[in-house]
Write a protein that holds these residues in place. Structure first.
Motif, PDB file in Angstrom:
ATOM      1  N   LEU A   3     -13.883   3.463  -6.940  1.00 46.32           N
ATOM      2  CA  LEU A   3     -12.567   2.949  -7.315  1.00 46.32           C
ATOM      3  C   LEU A   3     -11.503   3.274  -6.274  1.00 46.32           C
ATOM      4  O   LEU A   3     -10.688   2.420  -5.925  1.00 46.32           O
ATOM      5  CB  LEU A   3     -12.161   3.500  -8.679  1.00 46.32           C
ATOM      6  N   TYR A   4     -11.512   4.497  -5.753  1.00 49.56           N
ATOM      7  CA  TYR A   4     -10.524   4.894  -4.751  1.00 49.56           C
ATOM      8  C   TYR A   4     -10.588   3.980  -3.525  1.00 49.56           C
ATOM      9  O   TYR A   4      -9.568   3.457  -3.072  1.00 49.56           O
ATOM     10  CB  TYR A   4     -10.752   6.352  -4.351  1.00 49.56           C
ATOM     11  N   GLU A   5     -11.779   3.784  -2.990  1.00 46.49           N
ATOM     12  CA  GLU A   5     -11.933   2.935  -1.804  1.00 46.49           C
ATOM     13  C   GLU A   5     -11.541   1.486  -2.115  1.00 46.49           C
ATOM     14  O   GLU A   5     -10.898   0.821  -1.303  1.00 46.49           O
ATOM     15  CB  GLU A   5     -13.367   2.991  -1.277  1.00 46.49           C
ATOM     16  N   TYR A   6     -11.927   1.011  -3.289  1.00 47.91           N
ATOM     17  CA  TYR A   6     -11.572  -0.347  -3.687  1.00 47.91           C
ATOM     18  C   TYR A   6     -10.059  -0.534  -3.711  1.00 47.91           C
ATOM     19  O   TYR A   6      -9.524  -1.505  -3.167  1.00 47.91           O
ATOM     20  CB  TYR A   6     -12.171  -0.675  -5.060  1.00 47.91           C
ATOM     21  N   LEU A   7      -9.349   0.418  -4.352  1.00 44.48           N
ATOM     22  CA  LEU A   7      -7.892   0.302  -4.448  1.00 44.48           C
ATOM     23  C   LEU A   7      -7.228   0.442  -3.079  1.00 44.48           C
ATOM     24  O   LEU A   7      -6.242  -0.240  -2.794  1.00 44.48           O
ATOM     25  CB  LEU A   7      -7.339   1.343  -5.421  1.00 44.48           C
ATOM     26  N   ARG A   8      -7.739   1.318  -2.223  1.00 47.08           N
ATOM     27  CA  ARG A   8      -7.198   1.449  -0.867  1.00 47.08           C
ATOM     28  C   ARG A   8      -7.301   0.128  -0.118  1.00 47.08           C
ATOM     29  O   ARG A   8      -6.359  -0.300   0.543  1.00 47.08           O
ATOM     30  CB  ARG A   8      -7.938   2.536  -0.091  1.00 47.08           C
ATOM     31  N   GLU A   9      -8.459  -0.518  -0.215  1.00 45.76           N
ATOM     32  CA  GLU A   9      -8.654  -1.805   0.454  1.00 45.76           C
ATOM     33  C   GLU A   9      -7.760  -2.883  -0.162  1.00 45.76           C
ATOM     34  O   GLU A   9      -7.159  -3.682   0.550  1.00 45.76           O
ATOM     35  CB  GLU A   9     -10.114  -2.223   0.373  1.00 45.76           C
ATOM     36  N   ALA A  12      -4.077  -2.241   0.916  1.00 46.28           N
ATOM     37  CA  ALA A  12      -3.891  -1.831   2.313  1.00 46.28           C
ATOM     38  C   ALA A  12      -2.714  -2.541   2.985  1.00 46.28           C
ATOM     39  O   ALA A  12      -2.016  -1.948   3.815  1.00 46.28           O
ATOM     40  CB  ALA A  12      -5.168  -2.067   3.105  1.00 46.28           C
ATOM     41  N   ASP A  13      -2.465  -3.773   2.623  1.00 48.59           N
ATOM     42  CA  ASP A  13      -1.403  -4.554   3.273  1.00 48.59           C
ATOM     43  C   ASP A  13      -0.053  -4.451   2.574  1.00 48.59           C
ATOM     44  O   ASP A  13       0.908  -5.083   3.010  1.00 48.59           O
ATOM     45  CB  ASP A  13      -1.811  -6.031   3.352  1.00 48.59           C
ATOM     46  N   ASP A  14       0.028  -3.696   1.510  1.00 50.01           N
ATOM     47  CA  ASP A  14       1.284  -3.564   0.770  1.00 50.01           C
ATOM     48  C   ASP A  14       1.959  -2.236   1.125  1.00 50.01           C
ATOM     49  O   ASP A  14       1.488  -1.175   0.729  1.00 50.01           O
ATOM     50  CB  ASP A  14       1.022  -3.621  -0.731  1.00 50.01           C
ATOM     51  N   PRO A  15       3.064  -2.288   1.875  1.00 53.31           N
ATOM     52  CA  PRO A  15       3.720  -1.049   2.297  1.00 53.31           C
ATOM     53  C   PRO A  15       4.372  -0.281   1.139  1.00 53.31           C
ATOM     54  O   PRO A  15       4.755   0.871   1.294  1.00 53.31           O
ATOM     55  CB  PRO A  15       4.769  -1.520   3.291  1.00 53.31           C
ATOM     56  N   HIS A  16       4.469  -0.908  -0.024  1.00 59.46           N
ATOM     57  CA  HIS A  16       5.092  -0.271  -1.177  1.00 59.46           C
ATOM     58  C   HIS A  16       4.089   0.450  -2.068  1.00 59.46           C
ATOM     59  O   HIS A  16       4.470   1.033  -3.079  1.00 59.46           O
ATOM     60  CB  HIS A  16       5.858  -1.306  -2.011  1.00 59.46           C
ATOM     61  N   VAL A  17       2.802   0.389  -1.707  1.00 53.34           N
ATOM     62  CA  VAL A  17       1.761   0.999  -2.529  1.00 53.34           C
ATOM     63  C   VAL A  17       1.054   2.081  -1.718  1.00 53.34           C
ATOM     64  O   VAL A  17       0.667   1.861  -0.576  1.00 53.34           O
ATOM     65  CB  VAL A  17       0.728  -0.046  -3.008  1.00 53.34           C
ATOM     66  N   GLN A  18       0.899   3.227  -2.342  1.00 61.34           N
ATOM     67  CA  GLN A  18       0.153   4.324  -1.738  1.00 61.34           C
ATOM     68  C   GLN A  18      -0.926   4.749  -2.729  1.00 61.34           C
ATOM     69  O   GLN A  18      -0.628   5.094  -3.870  1.00 61.34           O
ATOM     70  CB  GLN A  18       1.076   5.494  -1.434  1.00 61.34           C
ATOM     71  N   VAL A  19      -2.159   4.697  -2.311  1.00 63.02           N
ATOM     72  CA  VAL A  19      -3.271   5.107  -3.160  1.00 63.02           C
ATOM     73  C   VAL A  19      -3.603   6.547  -2.784  1.00 63.02           C
ATOM     74  O   VAL A  19      -3.866   6.853  -1.627  1.00 63.02           O
ATOM     75  CB  VAL A  19      -4.499   4.193  -2.964  1.00 63.02           C
ATOM     76  N   VAL A  20      -3.579   7.434  -3.779  1.00 66.17           N
ATOM     77  CA  VAL A  20      -3.791   8.858  -3.534  1.00 66.17           C
ATOM     78  C   VAL A  20      -4.971   9.331  -4.357  1.00 66.17           C
ATOM     79  O   VAL A  20      -5.061   9.041  -5.556  1.00 66.17           O
ATOM     80  CB  VAL A  20      -2.533   9.670  -3.923  1.00 66.17           C
ATOM     81  N   LEU A  21      -5.877  10.062  -3.726  1.00 71.07           N
ATOM     82  CA  LEU A  21      -7.017  10.644  -4.429  1.00 71.07           C
ATOM     83  C   LEU A  21      -6.666  12.073  -4.793  1.00 71.07           C
ATOM     84  O   LEU A  21      -6.368  12.892  -3.930  1.00 71.07           O
ATOM     85  CB  LEU A  21      -8.255  10.620  -3.529  1.00 71.07           C
ATOM     86  N   ASP A  22      -6.678  12.367  -6.087  1.00 71.77           N
ATOM     87  CA  ASP A  22      -6.363  13.710  -6.568  1.00 71.77           C
ATOM     88  C   ASP A  22      -7.652  14.506  -6.651  1.00 71.77           C
ATOM     89  O   ASP A  22      -8.523  14.208  -7.443  1.00 71.77           O
ATOM     90  CB  ASP A  22      -5.702  13.625  -7.947  1.00 71.77           C
TER      91      ASP A  22
END
Length: 64
Positions: A3-9, A12-22
């Motif tokens: 899921l983490y890798e999927y959401l990062r991909e 990836a092109d949205d500068p307003h989104v940051q995907v963080v793995l806790d």
């Protein structure tokens, strides 16, 4: 793909989104008597931590 890798991909092109793995596991996340924490921020962190514990995922919308 996890899921983490999927959401990062996906975002990836949205500068307003940051995907963080806790990666915190088994830590006490409550304030430990340190400096005073503003109530709203503390409540938000608690809600995020509860979502992570119960679902393994939290979506946080920041206005910064």
């Amino acid at each position: 793909v996890n899921l983490y890798e999927y959401l990062r991909e996906k975002f990836a092109d949205d500068p307003h989104v940051q995907v963080v793995l806790d990666r915190r596991v088994g830590q006490d996340r409550r304030p430990d008597g340190g400096p005073s924490i503003e109530r709203r921020a503390a409540h938000r962190r608690l809600a995020i931590d509860q979502a992570l514990r119960s679902r393994g995922l939290a979506v946080v919308i920041s206005t910064r």
